[in-house]
Design an enzyme around this catalytic site. Structure first.
Site, PDB file in Angstrom:
ATOM      1  N   PHE A 132     -53.057  21.305  12.056  1.00 25.48           N
ATOM      2  CA  PHE A 132     -53.063  22.496  12.557  1.00 25.48           C
ATOM      3  C   PHE A 132     -51.736  22.720  13.442  1.00 25.48           C
ATOM      4  O   PHE A 132     -51.165  21.804  14.177  1.00 25.48           O
ATOM      5  CB  PHE A 132     -54.052  22.221  13.815  1.00 25.48           C
ATOM      6  CG  PHE A 132     -54.240  23.569  14.617  1.00 25.48           C
ATOM      7  CD1 PHE A 132     -55.239  24.707  14.014  1.00 25.48           C
ATOM      8  CD2 PHE A 132     -53.635  23.692  15.618  1.00 25.48           C
ATOM      9  CE1 PHE A 132     -55.301  25.762  14.878  1.00 25.48           C
ATOM     10  CE2 PHE A 132     -53.933  24.815  16.564  1.00 25.48           C
ATOM     11  CZ  PHE A 132     -54.614  25.976  16.116  1.00 25.48           C
ATOM     12  N   ASP A 217     -44.679  17.879  14.903  1.00 21.22           N
ATOM     13  CA  ASP A 217     -45.440  18.644  15.917  1.00 21.22           C
ATOM     14  C   ASP A 217     -46.213  17.883  17.009  1.00 21.22           C
ATOM     15  O   ASP A 217     -47.237  17.110  16.704  1.00 21.22           O
ATOM     16  CB  ASP A 217     -46.411  19.670  15.103  1.00 21.22           C
ATOM     17  CG  ASP A 217     -47.245  20.486  16.057  1.00 21.22           C
ATOM     18  OD1 ASP A 217     -47.349  20.315  17.283  1.00 21.22           O
ATOM     19  OD2 ASP A 217     -47.903  21.393  15.291  1.00 21.22           O
ATOM     20  N   LYS A 246     -48.408  22.223  25.395  1.00 22.28           N
ATOM     21  CA  LYS A 246     -49.625  21.842  26.029  1.00 22.28           C
ATOM     22  C   LYS A 246     -49.556  21.159  27.387  1.00 22.28           C
ATOM     23  O   LYS A 246     -49.471  21.986  28.353  1.00 22.28           O
ATOM     24  CB  LYS A 246     -50.635  20.951  25.121  1.00 22.28           C
ATOM     25  CG  LYS A 246     -51.017  21.905  24.137  1.00 22.28           C
ATOM     26  CD  LYS A 246     -52.542  21.251  23.365  1.00 22.28           C
ATOM     27  CE  LYS A 246     -53.228  22.200  22.642  1.00 22.28           C
ATOM     28  NZ  LYS A 246     -52.990  22.187  21.164  1.00 22.28           N
TER      29      LYS A 246
HETATM   30  C1  PLP Z   1     -52.709  23.240  19.979  1.00 18.98           C
HETATM   31  C2  PLP Z   1     -51.688  23.081  19.001  1.00 18.98           C
HETATM   32  C3  PLP Z   1     -50.719  23.970  18.698  1.00 18.98           C
HETATM   33  C4  PLP Z   1     -50.943  25.407  19.182  1.00 18.98           C
HETATM   34  O1  PLP Z   1     -50.484  25.574  20.526  1.00 18.98           O
HETATM   35  P1  PLP Z   1     -50.875  26.759  21.209  1.00 18.98           P
HETATM   36  O2  PLP Z   1     -50.027  26.721  22.838  1.00 18.98           O
HETATM   37  O3  PLP Z   1     -52.194  27.013  21.403  1.00 18.98           O
HETATM   38  O4  PLP Z   1     -50.482  27.981  20.799  1.00 18.98           O
HETATM   39  C5  PLP Z   1     -49.791  23.544  17.641  1.00 18.98           C
HETATM   40  N1  PLP Z   1     -49.659  22.565  17.103  1.00 18.98           N
HETATM   41  C6  PLP Z   1     -50.688  21.652  17.646  1.00 18.98           C
HETATM   42  C7  PLP Z   1     -50.587  20.032  16.969  1.00 18.98           C
HETATM   43  C8  PLP Z   1     -51.687  21.638  18.381  1.00 18.98           C
HETATM   44  O5  PLP Z   1     -52.536  20.857  18.948  1.00 18.98           O
END
Ligand code: PLP
Length: 399
Positions: A132, A217, A246
């Protein structure tokens, strides 16, 4: 009051969210309160944002002070808070000296994808199944779940998905046109699956050998969550691009991409963000990093995560398939759907997340207390003991 708040949101919501029937109005540490004064143990951290816990005066003060001095200042001018944050952030990520600031996780991923294509002159991006990475078109193209992707096709061309933790698949996938591989060190939304060290090191070696960049990521795993400041630092890894967001700014929206030497110099105008690197978010992030280090929250996450998983593994329930995770990023996979059990826990004052249909995901603030973790374990044990029938009945009554 209760009805009016939920009714108003119900009337005006986009409809995009599966809403829980709780109105949260206040928080402190790992506690949250609803508008009726009922408290909950928070194992969601607002989807992994509140690593420091809620209601931190130091963050509030940093925001308030900076708001009175200067809120906005695009990167076309220099700024004291941004410069200080750049120094403090890159000090935590040796080998990653340049930073692009943005406002969310998906924007960080979007930028990393663009920088990879630009830097290598190649087009293909290799992502993983269950991965994700966000919801904007580029990040969505790297995301695996069909439910998120299909309604919006055609997506960005050039993306392929390979099985996670499978080095042979990577070996076949990375070719002469591969700009980058994008990976989570622990898959979050996908079900809380940690990568194996051999896999991560193998992918890194393949990327270097074949001229592709490695994008890690850490939007969810970053800032202490897994027991290190960044999850890649558990291993002998050196990402070329590191995506964070985040919990970076203690709850304010902020994202960033940190870049290593293998990323080519970026020229003015190539990419940008109006809000990116604004002094308000930078001041909040500086306060966040200060607290993370002073309270050694990564070490706390490591210790508490070990304790929590040990206790979860002691639950005797035929419904549990597996307990897994890293630090305070913990998944409990059930042999059945988790939604009714999440509702039951909620009724008993514990908020947790799902990750897919069968996994309960716990992302508590790193400041959560052992006694709170004990109560989470006891609550899970209690609702699992009700079994699927009890869960469905009670879950429905509760709603
Ligand atoms: C939450 C998340 C995203 C997206 O972040 P947003 O601030 O909601 O756009 C991307 N990568 C990972 C691994 C995430 O957990």
């Amino acid at each position: 009051m209760v009805d009016s708040i939920q009714a108003v949101e119900g009337r005006h919501t986009s409809g995009l969210y599966n809403k829980q029937p709780i109105t949260l109005v206040r928080g402190e540490g790992a506690w949250l309160w609803d508008e009726r004064g009922r408290n909950y143990i928070d194992c969601t951290s607002g989807q992994g944002v509140a690593n420091l816990g809620h209601g931190r005066i130091e963050i509030a003060r940093a925001i308030a002070e900076q708001a009175q001095r200067l809120i906005t200042c695009p990167e076309t001018f220099f700024n004291d808070q941004r410069a200080a944050l750049m120094e403090e952030l890159t000090a935590l990520t040796p080998g990653l000296e340049r930073v692009f600031f943005c406002n969310s996780g998906t924007e960080a991923v979007e930028a990393a994808l663009k920088f990879s294509r630009y830097s290598t002159g190649r087009k293909q991006i290799v992502a993983t199944m269950r991965g994700f990475h966000g919801r904007t078109m580029g990040a969505l193209s790297a995301t695996w779940n069909k439910k998120y992707r299909e309604p919006f096709e055609p997506l960005v061309p050039g993306f392929i998905h390979v099985p996670y933790n499978n080095l042979e698949a990577m070996q076949t996938a990375i070719g002469e046109d591969t700009a980058a591989v994008i990976l989570e060190v622990v898959q979050g939304e996908g079900g809380v699956y940690p990568a194996t060290p051999d896999y991560l090191l193998g992918v890194q070696a393949l990327c270097r050998e074949r001229g592709a960049l490695l994008i890690i990521d850490e939007v969810q795993t970053g800032f202490g969550r897994t027991g290190r400041m960044f999850a890649y630092q558990h291993y002998d890894l050196q990402p070329d691009l590191l995506c964070v967001a985040k919990s970076l700014a203690g709850g304010l929206p902020m994202g960033a991409v940190l870049m290593g030497e293998r990323v080519r110099a970026l020229s003015p105008g190539l990419h940008g963000s109006t809000f990116g690197g604004n002094p308000l978010a930078c001041a909040a992030a500086r306060a966040t990093l200060r607290i993370l280090q002073r309270e050694d929250l990564p070490a706390q996450a490591a210790r508490k995560g070990t304790y929590f998983m040990e206790r979860l593994r002691q639950i005797r329930s035929p419904l549990i398939r597996e307990v897994r995770g890293l630090g305070l990023m913990v998944g409990v996979e059930l042999k059945q759907k988790v939604a009714p059990y999440l509702s039951l826990m909620q009724e008993r004052g514990v908020l947790a997340l799902s990750a897919g249909l069968n996994v309960i995901r716990f992302l508590p603030p790193l400041v959560i207390r052992e006694a709170q973790l004990d109560r989470v374990v006891e609550t899970l044990e209690e609702v699992l003991a009700l079994g699927p029938d009890g869960a469905e009945e009670q879950g429905q009554n509760g709603r």
